[in-house]
Design a protein around this motif. Structure first.
Motif, PDB file in Angstrom:
ATOM      1  N   LEU A 142      40.417 -54.796 -13.162  1.00 46.75           N
ATOM      2  CA  LEU A 142      40.169 -56.234 -13.137  1.00 46.75           C
ATOM      3  C   LEU A 142      41.053 -56.890 -12.079  1.00 46.75           C
ATOM      4  O   LEU A 142      40.601 -57.767 -11.333  1.00 46.75           O
ATOM      5  CB  LEU A 142      40.460 -56.850 -14.516  1.00 46.75           C
ATOM      6  N   GLY A 143      42.310 -56.472 -12.003  1.00 44.82           N
ATOM      7  CA  GLY A 143      43.204 -57.000 -10.972  1.00 44.82           C
ATOM      8  C   GLY A 143      42.661 -56.774  -9.582  1.00 44.82           C
ATOM      9  O   GLY A 143      42.746 -57.661  -8.720  1.00 44.82           O
ATOM     10  N   LYS A 144      42.065 -55.621  -9.357  1.00 42.49           N
ATOM     11  CA  LYS A 144      41.542 -55.290  -8.023  1.00 42.49           C
ATOM     12  C   LYS A 144      40.348 -56.169  -7.651  1.00 42.49           C
ATOM     13  O   LYS A 144      40.258 -56.661  -6.522  1.00 42.49           O
ATOM     14  CB  LYS A 144      41.149 -53.820  -7.965  1.00 42.49           C
ATOM     15  N   VAL A 145      39.408 -56.374  -8.596  1.00 41.43           N
ATOM     16  CA  VAL A 145      38.217 -57.160  -8.253  1.00 41.43           C
ATOM     17  C   VAL A 145      38.579 -58.631  -8.051  1.00 41.43           C
ATOM     18  O   VAL A 145      38.002 -59.305  -7.194  1.00 41.43           O
ATOM     19  CB  VAL A 145      37.083 -57.013  -9.300  1.00 41.43           C
ATOM     20  N   ILE A 146      39.550 -59.128  -8.822  1.00 43.16           N
ATOM     21  CA  ILE A 146      39.980 -60.515  -8.636  1.00 43.16           C
ATOM     22  C   ILE A 146      40.726 -60.665  -7.320  1.00 43.16           C
ATOM     23  O   ILE A 146      40.496 -61.610  -6.556  1.00 43.16           O
ATOM     24  CB  ILE A 146      40.855 -60.980  -9.819  1.00 43.16           C
ATOM     25  N   ALA A 147      41.621 -59.726  -7.038  1.00 37.93           N
ATOM     26  CA  ALA A 147      42.387 -59.786  -5.782  1.00 37.93           C
ATOM     27  C   ALA A 147      41.457 -59.750  -4.573  1.00 37.93           C
ATOM     28  O   ALA A 147      41.724 -60.408  -3.560  1.00 37.93           O
ATOM     29  CB  ALA A 147      43.389 -58.640  -5.727  1.00 37.93           C
ATOM     30  N   ARG A 148      40.352 -59.013  -4.686  1.00 41.31           N
ATOM     31  CA  ARG A 148      39.397 -58.967  -3.562  1.00 41.31           C
ATOM     32  C   ARG A 148      38.808 -60.339  -3.290  1.00 41.31           C
ATOM     33  O   ARG A 148      38.578 -60.718  -2.135  1.00 41.31           O
ATOM     34  CB  ARG A 148      38.279 -57.960  -3.856  1.00 41.31           C
ATOM     35  N   GLU A 149      38.550 -61.107  -4.355  1.00 45.34           N
ATOM     36  CA  GLU A 149      38.024 -62.463  -4.172  1.00 45.34           C
ATOM     37  C   GLU A 149      39.074 -63.374  -3.528  1.00 45.34           C
ATOM     38  O   GLU A 149      38.763 -64.170  -2.647  1.00 45.34           O
ATOM     39  CB  GLU A 149      37.555 -63.036  -5.510  1.00 45.34           C
ATOM     40  N   PHE A 150      40.313 -63.271  -3.975  1.00 48.64           N
ATOM     41  CA  PHE A 150      41.378 -64.061  -3.365  1.00 48.64           C
ATOM     42  C   PHE A 150      41.624 -63.630  -1.922  1.00 48.64           C
ATOM     43  O   PHE A 150      41.976 -64.452  -1.072  1.00 48.64           O
ATOM     44  CB  PHE A 150      42.659 -63.974  -4.207  1.00 48.64           C
ATOM     45  N   ASP A 151      41.414 -62.332  -1.639  1.00 48.54           N
ATOM     46  CA  ASP A 151      41.524 -61.833  -0.253  1.00 48.54           C
ATOM     47  C   ASP A 151      40.542 -62.547   0.676  1.00 48.54           C
ATOM     48  O   ASP A 151      40.803 -62.716   1.864  1.00 48.54           O
ATOM     49  CB  ASP A 151      41.227 -60.324  -0.202  1.00 48.54           C
ATOM     50  N   LYS A 152      39.403 -62.957   0.112  1.00 47.34           N
ATOM     51  CA  LYS A 152      38.374 -63.636   0.908  1.00 47.34           C
ATOM     52  C   LYS A 152      38.739 -65.093   1.197  1.00 47.34           C
ATOM     53  O   LYS A 152      38.024 -65.779   1.924  1.00 47.34           O
ATOM     54  CB  LYS A 152      37.030 -63.590   0.175  1.00 47.34           C
ATOM     55  N   GLY A 153      39.831 -65.571   0.590  1.00 44.26           N
ATOM     56  CA  GLY A 153      40.272 -66.937   0.834  1.00 44.26           C
ATOM     57  C   GLY A 153      40.007 -67.888  -0.309  1.00 44.26           C
ATOM     58  O   GLY A 153      40.399 -69.060  -0.248  1.00 44.26           O
ATOM     59  N   PHE A 154      39.339 -67.435  -1.384  1.00 45.01           N
ATOM     60  CA  PHE A 154      39.104 -68.293  -2.543  1.00 45.01           C
ATOM     61  C   PHE A 154      40.414 -68.534  -3.285  1.00 45.01           C
ATOM     62  O   PHE A 154      41.245 -67.631  -3.401  1.00 45.01           O
ATOM     63  CB  PHE A 154      38.103 -67.656  -3.504  1.00 45.01           C
ATOM     64  N   SER A 155      40.563 -69.756  -3.808  1.00 48.04           N
ATOM     65  CA  SER A 155      41.713 -70.059  -4.668  1.00 48.04           C
ATOM     66  C   SER A 155      41.275 -70.367  -6.094  1.00 48.04           C
ATOM     67  O   SER A 155      42.099 -70.703  -6.943  1.00 48.04           O
ATOM     68  CB  SER A 155      42.506 -71.235  -4.092  1.00 48.04           C
ATOM     69  N   ALA A 156      39.979 -70.259  -6.359  1.00 48.71           N
ATOM     70  CA  ALA A 156      39.424 -70.410  -7.704  1.00 48.71           C
ATOM     71  C   ALA A 156      38.285 -69.408  -7.844  1.00 48.71           C
ATOM     72  O   ALA A 156      37.423 -69.308  -6.958  1.00 48.71           O
ATOM     73  CB  ALA A 156      38.913 -71.831  -7.925  1.00 48.71           C
ATOM     74  N   VAL A 157      38.295 -68.682  -8.938  1.00 47.76           N
ATOM     75  CA  VAL A 157      37.338 -67.586  -9.114  1.00 47.76           C
ATOM     76  C   VAL A 157      36.760 -67.638 -10.527  1.00 47.76           C
ATOM     77  O   VAL A 157      37.500 -67.770 -11.503  1.00 47.76           O
ATOM     78  CB  VAL A 157      38.017 -66.215  -8.876  1.00 47.76           C
ATOM     79  N   ILE A 158      35.437 -67.547 -10.628  1.00 53.77           N
ATOM     80  CA  ILE A 158      34.769 -67.364 -11.916  1.00 53.77           C
ATOM     81  C   ILE A 158      34.809 -65.884 -12.247  1.00 53.77           C
ATOM     82  O   ILE A 158      34.443 -65.038 -11.415  1.00 53.77           O
ATOM     83  CB  ILE A 158      33.309 -67.853 -11.866  1.00 53.77           C
ATOM     84  N   MET A 159      35.260 -65.559 -13.464  1.00 54.81           N
ATOM     85  CA  MET A 159      35.349 -64.169 -13.910  1.00 54.81           C
ATOM     86  C   MET A 159      34.152 -63.878 -14.807  1.00 54.81           C
ATOM     87  O   MET A 159      33.985 -64.511 -15.858  1.00 54.81           O
ATOM     88  CB  MET A 159      36.658 -63.951 -14.664  1.00 54.81           C
TER      89      MET A 159
END
Length: 431
Positions: A142-159
């Protein structure tokens, strides 16, 4: 936006302050959600696992040192791995909030992303929204998939099938993003209950952002007599009450009160509403502003309403959840629900987005004794009145009416008070 100065607050105290606000705002449950801060040493301060969020104390907050050493009375949140992964991915992020607020969970379980173009300030505050596919809570995956979204520049992510996670430059920045995103979600959901939400074009949002207050000249000398100071206290209390009652969020809302003649006091544009203090409020006197302060971008509109309507002594402009359903769908709010609603409001017209911008006349031509409130499409509701408490009461009545109509939509067709009944009310209460 100017923030509460937390530079001398310990991370433990910051976290307990914000988690308390999140819990009391109904945005998390006793067991749900977690909050963290990474400090200048690289240590991560995080909420504990399985401790009541409604009574969390500073001594409950855990710390995971940079070397991996864990200190504290409990276990760190089970979701700590994705907090760590985000901090490693985005060093400029210094605080993280994860929770399961109802509206954003709704989006996560239907696997959609809320469109923040629903209200004007959200795109700037939230940015584009990422989407993380489902993984087991607390897992490294879960940490990896969320970090990938933040890597894209997002600062808010729907899980997916889980909730949301947001980051910020500090904890107050993260909270504002979290609160605003959940408000967008609720607005879209309530809007879908009564109609079809409309969204703002990027050009309209840019136009809103460009409505920087026309900088009135600064006063050379400011006086704060006792009646002026009393108004500051009244405004502060009403703004805090509006936030507590869910009638205003930290990123949007203006309150003003006439002082003497056409002089008035108004909330600033750069302070989180739930943290406004007496000294933040801006005095407007003889067309000049208090030095060193930036009044609301709606100052021009408030100034003109006072100038043209001697009976108006207070104004509230805000985003309350169910009234915003009518704002974003552009549906007509029919206040002929119960006698009190019609007596307080009479008629609440919708006006186009941008009608509140400097130089526009639409709202100014509508506001009167018979039309004390207007709904601004995709923006807000504006309510006027005599005493500020009475104006706040009018806002509450309008919001309760909108909520009743929104809830009633699932039951059947509205049967309003008829014309004869309205005329009887007019003669008894307004004649």
């Amino acid at each position: 936006m100017k923030k509460l100065d937390t530079s001398l607050m310990h991370p433990r105290d910051q976290i307990t302050m914000i988690i308390d606000k999140i819990y009391r705002s109904g945005l998390t449950t006793t067991s749900g959600g977690n909050v963290s801060i990474i400090d200048e040493n690289g240590d991560i301060w995080v909420t504990p696992s399985a401790v009541d969020k409604g009574s969390l104390r500073a001594s409950d907050i855990m710390v995971v040192r940079k070397d991996g050493t864990i200190e504290g009375r409990h276990k760190p949140s089970s979701e700590y791995p994705f907090h760590r992964a985000i901090y490693e991915s985005r060093p400029e992020i210094k605080a993280i909030i994860h929770a399961h607020p109802p509206a954003l969970v709704s989006f996560s379980i239907v696997r959609q992303i809320p469109d923040t173009n629903i209200i004007p300030q959200a795109k700037h505050i939230c940015g584009d929204i990422g989407y993380a596919t489902y993984e087991v809570p607390g897992s490294n995956e879960l940490g990896k998939v969320i970090a990938r979204e933040f890597d894209k520049g997002f600062s808010a992510v729907i899980m997916e099938n889980h909730g949301t996670v947001v980051g910020g430059s500090d904890l107050l920045d993260a909270f504002q993003r979290f609160e605003t995103l959940e408000f967008c979600g609720r607005t879209i959901i309530y809007g879908n209950t009564i109609g079809t939400p409309n969204y703002l074009a990027h050009e309209q949002i840019e136009e809103f952002e460009n409505q920087i207050p026309r900088l009135l000249p600064e006063m050379e000398q400011v006086e704060h007599p006792s009646d002026e100071r009393a108004i500051r206290e009244e405004i502060k209390r009403i703004v805090h009450r509006a936030c507590d009652q869910g009638l205003m969020i930290s990123s949007y809302g203006t309150v003003s009160v006439r002082w003497r003649g056409n002089d008035f006091l108004i909330t600033p544009t750069d302070v989180a509403r739930w943290n406004i203090q007496n000294e933040d409020i801006v005095q407007i006197k003889n067309g000049k502003r208090e030095p060193g302060k930036l009044p609301s971008r709606a100052t021009w509109l408030h100034q003109e309403i006072y100038r043209r309507n001697p009976e108006v002594n207070s104004i509230i402009l805000t985003q309350s959840p169910h009234l915003m359903a009518y704002s974003v769908t552009h549906e007509k709010l029919n206040v002929r629900t119960i006698p009190e609603s019609w007596i307080f409001l009479q008629d609440v017209p919708n006006v186009p987005f941008g009608s509140h911008f400097a130089g526009e006349e639409t709202i100014l031509k509508l506001i009167s004794k018979d039309t004390p409130a207007v709904i601004i499409n995709n923006d807000s509701v504006l309510v006027t009145g005599d005493k500020l408490l009475g104006t706040f009461d009018r806002l509450e009545v309008a919001e309760f009416s909108a909520q009743s109509l929104t809830m009633g939509a699932s039951l059947g067709k509205l049967i309003p008070i008829n014309d004869n009944q309205v005329e009887a009310l007019r003669k008894k209460f307004l004649g």
